[in-house]
Design an enzyme around this catalytic site. Structure first.
Site, PDB file in Angstrom:
ATOM      1  CG  HIS A  46      -1.994   1.031   1.190  1.00 13.62           C
ATOM      2  ND1 HIS A  46      -1.791   2.348   0.809  1.00 13.62           N
ATOM      3  CD2 HIS A  46      -3.314   0.930   1.486  1.00 13.62           C
ATOM      4  CE1 HIS A  46      -2.933   3.002   0.867  1.00 13.62           C
ATOM      5  NE2 HIS A  46      -3.876   2.173   1.275  1.00 13.62           N
TER       6      HIS A  46
ATOM      7  CG  HIS B  31      -6.942  -0.014  -2.889  1.00 19.57           C
ATOM      8  ND1 HIS B  31      -6.372   1.080  -2.280  1.00 19.57           N
ATOM      9  CD2 HIS B  31      -7.890  -0.471  -2.042  1.00 19.57           C
ATOM     10  CE1 HIS B  31      -6.946   1.271  -1.100  1.00 19.57           C
ATOM     11  NE2 HIS B  31      -7.872   0.342  -0.934  1.00 19.57           N
TER      12      HIS B  31
ATOM     13  CD  GLU C 223     -11.334  -0.716   0.357  1.00 19.38           C
ATOM     14  OE1 GLU C 223     -12.029  -0.336   1.289  1.00 19.38           O
ATOM     15  OE2 GLU C 223     -10.103  -0.865   0.441  1.00 19.38           O
TER      16      GLU C 223
ATOM     17  CB  CYS D 229      -8.538   4.481   6.398  1.00 17.81           C
ATOM     18  SG  CYS D 229      -9.968   3.946   5.447  1.00 17.81           S
TER      19      CYS D 229
HETATM   20  O1  FUB Z   1      -5.512  -0.402   3.713  1.00 16.30           O
HETATM   21  C1  FUB Z   1      -5.519   0.812   4.437  1.00 16.30           C
HETATM   22  C2  FUB Z   1      -6.750   1.606   4.114  1.00 16.30           C
HETATM   23  O2  FUB Z   1      -7.897   0.894   4.503  1.00 16.30           O
HETATM   24  C3  FUB Z   1      -6.958   1.882   2.646  1.00 16.30           C
HETATM   25  O3  FUB Z   1      -6.297   2.992   2.175  1.00 16.30           O
HETATM   26  C4  FUB Z   1      -8.424   2.054   2.588  1.00 16.30           C
HETATM   27  O4  FUB Z   1      -8.935   1.921   1.274  1.00 16.30           O
HETATM   28  C5  FUB Z   1      -8.925   1.001   3.527  1.00 16.30           C
HETATM   29  O5  FUB Z   1      -9.072  -0.212   2.874  1.00 16.30           O
HETATM   30 ZN    ZN Z   2     -10.642   5.620   3.992  1.00 19.94          ZN
END
Ligand code: FUB
Ligand code: ZN
Length: 677
Positions: A222, A293, A345, A441
């Site tokens: 991420h 994502h 997402e 988040c």
């Molecule tokens: O994975 C961390 C955060 O949680 C992501 O940025 C959001 O989309 C949520 O899934």
């Molecule tokens: Zn969020």
């Protein structure tokens, strides 16, 4: 047109400005008075009725283990648990073990909180809040390992698994947020304890990852570390952080696919989709489309833009432009929402923008704002600021209730509450905002964005002050050895008149004022006194400034109906009402039930009605329309086509960001036009 280093700019420091804006100051105050204290309680599991976060608890456990380790020496072994990614609350919450609970990325909730606190302190000094923040920093720093490592999930569960699951386990994501928070707090207060901790963690990561032989060739599952590392480089001047951020960016998408080298026993398929989810299907410079994502994507693109600016890297800039154009031209809701599908997402395919199953996560619109500001730093082109403004006044602000006490994670453009309750495909869509989320988040992301809003409104180069958003504030801008005082006043988003008071010696200061895409023609009072040029949607003004100057400029805000490109099947025959940057919607509370039976007259006159919603002064807009008669029971489900039956109706529109502040009810952004009823 490519990149021109002479027009690069950077945000003004929050310490050099005071936001005075009637609209945004209110949002910042909500964050200060409601969100920051509420979030601190949430981080400490003190919100009654809400699922515990465990965030600060995890730091305390990790700190305690650290302490025990140093007391017991090498003989000490950390307890080992199975790695699941989410450690649920035990059945008896009174008997918590000394283990990690919550999502793997729970640490980031603290980091976003401290970042918001830092920004907030620049605008509103608060010794008590600073004391609490310093105490929280002590708890976090006590968890840091001797080698600099600082992620509670692995500190508690066993360091032998460190960096073994980059794809899912968010260590580098937590590092990124920690760094962003640390820099913000340092810049606000001058206190560097957390900054030093972030640096030590960054050094550890730098030694572990990189192009040099023997180093790990992985990158974050991420993204966010990329932009955080550039920020750390800018704060410390240490080149290695820029190098590491740049490595992560160019390593992504190379073959063999790094995440395939990790052991993911739970996974059977390794297909292209899986790579795209992480924007790792191709090296970033070859990527043509925004995929996967949505939050991850825009965080990556923001980091790419940062590196492009720091390294004057044209190739990276062009990749950013391509990805930007793909989002804005094919994958963005009119609200600035992105990520159309809740499956992953993620971005959907081009022009697939369903209204009632939309995902449009608040964090994704926030990430789009990050990306936009960074593109503006590279190139002052109003196309970026127009989208930034659109996202801010619509898809971002809709994420928070007008009282700052509840939040949307998902921001749909059409809601039938019955469907939210009964249709599994829409369970992710909530008809009212929630107090908090297990995966929290969005609220802290909102807090950090809103409390630093000034850094999105204005950027500067050596001689130019760029006003991207007409947010009221007083600024000090250095021009050579002197400084200029600038005071911006407006009633945005309700009125397009802007006044800018400038006090500056000589003609060294240039003002660059964005001409919004929604205004036909602007009016600049006494234009002859300035040397004016227009480029890429900015009006550049210079003159021999003195003690007293008032620039008066108006951007007429006409209510207007907008339609979508024909390729957006969902919106065929429909229109949206906008005024200035604000997207409007219909709510049941003003228009009665069955909003789908309403249509708007394309030739309608519009009446602006001053009103309040949730205590906020707003402009509602009335339009001429038609209400189709509901079918009579005896007509059955189907019947032969017949002339439309119904009656004239006045449609009452409200700003989209204010919806669902008056209870659960239907909402609709896109409405049929009368010729399509
Ligand atoms: O994975 C961390 C955060 O949680 C992501 O940025 C959001 O989309 C949520 O899934
Ligand atoms: Zn969020």
């Amino acid at each position: 047109m490519g990149m021109n280093q002479d027009s690069f700019s950077v945000p003004l420091s929050l310490r050099d400005m005071r936001i005075t804006d009637h609209f945004w100051k209110n949002e910042m105050e909500l964050v200060r008075r409601e969100v920051i204290p509420y979030q601190w309680a949430a981080l400490n599991d003190k919100v009654e009725g809400a699922a515990p976060s465990f965030c600060m608890r995890n730091f305390k456990i990790a700190g305690k283990m650290n302490q025990e380790k140093s007391e017991k020496g090498a003989a000490y072994e950390a307890p080992k648990y199975t790695f699941r990614g989410f450690e649920a609350l035990p059945e008896d919450p009174e008997h918590l073990e000394d283990k990690f609970y919550g999502f793997v990325f729970q640490d980031s909730d603290f980091s976003k909180w401290i970042e918001a606190v830092g920004y907030s302190l620049t605008q509103h000094p608060d010794p008590e809040l600073e004391r609490i923040a310093d105490g929280a920093i002590d708890i976090v720093c006590a968890a840091q390992q001797d080698d600099g490592y600082l992620d509670t999930y692995y500190i508690i569960n066993g360091r032998d698994k460190t960096f073994t699951n980059l794809r899912d386990h968010h260590e580098l994501y937590c590092f990124g947020h920690l760094t962003e928070g640390a820099v913000a707090y340092y810049e606000a207060t001058g206190k560097d304890k957390l900054l030093k901790a972030a640096e030590r963690f960054a050094d550890y990561i730098y030694d572990y990852f990189g192009a040099a032989e023997g180093k790990c060739k992985g990158y974050p599952g991420h993204e966010i570390a990329e932009m955080a590392l550039v920020r750390l480089y800018e704060a410390t001047g240490k080149q290695k952080y820029l190098e590491l951020g740049s490595f992560f960016i160019d390593q992504r998408g190379t073959r063999p696919y790094y995440f395939d080298t990790e052991n993911h026993p739970d996974e059977k398929t390794r297909d292209g989709l899986r790579y795209a989810y992480h924007q790792a299907h191709l090296p970033v410079r070859e990527q043509q489309e925004a995929v996967g994502h949505a939050v991850r994507a825009v965080y990556l693109y923001s980091g790419m833009a940062d590196v492009a600016r720091q390294k004057k890297d044209e190739g990276l800039f062009y990749a950013c432009e391509r990805l930007w154009d793909d989002i804005v031209g094919k994958k963005m809701y009119i609200t600035g929402g992105i990520g159309a599908t809740h499956m992953g997402e993620a971005f959907s395919f081009a022009y697939d923008l369903p209204n009632d199953t939309a995902y449009a996560e608040t964090c994704a619109s926030i990430g789009l704002v990050f990306f936009a500001r960074r593109m503006l730093e590279l190139k002052p082109d109003s196309k970026y600021a127009d989208v930034m403004e659109r996202a801010l006044y619509n898809g971002v602000l809709s994420g928070m209730a007008l009282d700052g006490k509840s939040f949307f994670y998902v921001n749909p453009l059409e809601v039938n509450p019955t469907a939210c309750h009964k249709d599994e495909r829409k369970f992710h869509v909530k008809p009212v905002r929630q107090k908090w989320f297990g995966c929290a988040c969005c609220p802290p992301n909102l807090a950090r964005l809103l409390s630093s809003i000034g850094t999105y409104a204005y950027t500067e180069s050596a001689d130019t002050l760029f006003v991207h958003l007409y947010i009221g504030g007083t600024l000090t801008k250095k021009v050579g050895a002197a400084s200029a005082d600038v005071d911006i006043r407006s009633q945005f988003p309700w009125d397009g008149d802007v006044e800018i008071h400038v006090r500056a010696n000589g003609s060294g200061l240039r003002l660059a004022l964005r001409i919004p895409d929604w205004c036909g023609a602007y009016r600049l009072e006494d234009a002859q006194q300035y040397t004016c040029t227009e480029q890429d949607g900015y009006l550049y003004l210079t003159k021999a400034w003195g003690e007293e100057n008032t620039v008066r400029i108006s951007f007429p805000m006409e209510a207007r109906l907008m339609e979508a490109a024909a390729a957006v099947r969902e919106n065929a025959g429909k229109a949206v009402l906008m005024r200035g940057p604000v997207v409007y919607c219909l709510e049941e509370v003003d228009n009665g039930a069955d909003l789908h039976l309403l249509s708007v007259n394309p030739q309608s006159a519009f009446a602006i009605k001053k009103d309040t919603i949730g205590g906020m002064p707003v402009n509602k807009i009335e339009a001429e329309g038609f209400r189709r008669a509901a079918a009579a029971q005896e007509d059955g489900l189907y019947h032969p086509l017949r002339p439309v039956d119904g009656e004239k109706a006045t449609l009452t529109y409200v700003p989209y960001f204010t919806w669902a502040n008056r209870g659960e009810n239907e909402m609709q952004v896109w409405t049929l036009t009368e010729q399509h009823r």
